[in-house]
Enzyme design. Sequence first.
Site, PDB file in Angstrom:
ATOM      1  N   PRO A 165    -111.559   3.278 -64.372  1.00  0.00           N
ATOM      2  CA  PRO A 165    -110.536   2.429 -64.958  1.00  0.00           C
ATOM      3  C   PRO A 165    -110.679   2.292 -66.440  1.00  0.00           C
ATOM      4  O   PRO A 165    -111.671   1.806 -66.943  1.00  0.00           O
ATOM      5  CB  PRO A 165    -110.751   1.075 -64.285  1.00  0.00           C
ATOM      6  CG  PRO A 165    -111.711   1.312 -63.189  1.00  0.00           C
ATOM      7  CD  PRO A 165    -112.485   2.513 -63.584  1.00  0.00           C
ATOM      8  N   GLU A 166    -109.646   2.696 -67.109  1.00  0.00           N
ATOM      9  CA  GLU A 166    -109.461   2.285 -68.487  1.00  0.00           C
ATOM     10  C   GLU A 166    -108.413   1.183 -68.430  1.00  0.00           C
ATOM     11  O   GLU A 166    -108.046   0.734 -67.343  1.00  0.00           O
ATOM     12  CB  GLU A 166    -109.033   3.484 -69.347  1.00  0.00           C
ATOM     13  CG  GLU A 166    -110.068   4.614 -69.305  1.00  0.00           C
ATOM     14  CD  GLU A 166    -109.756   5.755 -70.252  1.00  0.00           C
ATOM     15  OE1 GLU A 166    -109.207   5.504 -71.338  1.00  0.00           O
ATOM     16  OE2 GLU A 166    -110.044   6.902 -69.893  1.00  0.00           O
TER      17      GLU A 166
END
Length: 271
Positions: free
Chosen positions: A2-3
């Site tokens: 996850p960014e």
Amino acid sequence: MPELPEVETTRRGVEPHLLDRSIVGVVVRDGRLRWPVPGDLPGLLTGRRIAAVRRRAKYLLFDCGGGHLIVHLGMTGSLRLLEAGVPPAPHDHVDIVLDDGRALRFRDPRRFGAILWTARPPGEHVLLQGLGPEPLDGAFDGGYLHGLSRGRTAPVKAFIMDGRVVVGVGNIYANEALFAAGIRPQRAAGQISALRYQRLAVAIKAVLERAIAHGGTTLRDFVDSTGKPGYFRHELQVYGRGGEACPGCGRALREVRLGQRSTVYCAQCQR
DNA sequence: CAACGGACCTGCCTGC
DNA sequence: TGCAGGCAGGTCCGTT
């Protein structure tokens, strides 16, 4: 995984199902995350009502009234909302059970994620202190990047991935934004002009917003709150495409390691 | 300070 | 087929 776009996709997915729901139980199957899950988490959460689900950087903040649950998804974490009775799979470490019978389930194979509790305003938590601006806020712009970068010798890619500079820009989107802005990732942050930083700030905002609109990028693990992958992977211009033709000029994209991170760029289009 | 390498952990892919 | 090695979306921490 996850960014920022993946965390925001998760936040938007879970929020409508959690607002004004009460927590009736917490199941911790494996509390060995980046930091140990608080041993008294069930006691801390049970009986509380969720008033809001916010995001700061890549942290999800669940406002439980009188305290906040802080969740980070690390590299491989996901949060899904499940109907009652779905048996846990491997790496399903924590369930937060709601008063409608459903459960918010945290899965994280690599266990780089975190689940923490704070009774103080979340911004005062040590992990959230010192964070740079949100990239989608107005305060983040080319002038800010240009001013902060003067004298810096680190590569611009490392500079924009530094959470003290700006939050939420991870390896995928750093590669993509630098390509869109025509800036070579290795270039020293301190020697890039104000005009080019203006282009870079615009590119960062644009790529993050587009990725959010596509539900994030799934390379292997990421799924949204319903278990579906994100579709921005098909929109990636350079990440994961080393050796392929540059979408701009057709020359082969180069792939190098910069700060131990895979870095892809076009030597023709990016200077 | 800024910059850099190592650490944390599991799974998957490649090459021998 | 088996196994060693390298790599993966993050980010903290210690050293220089």
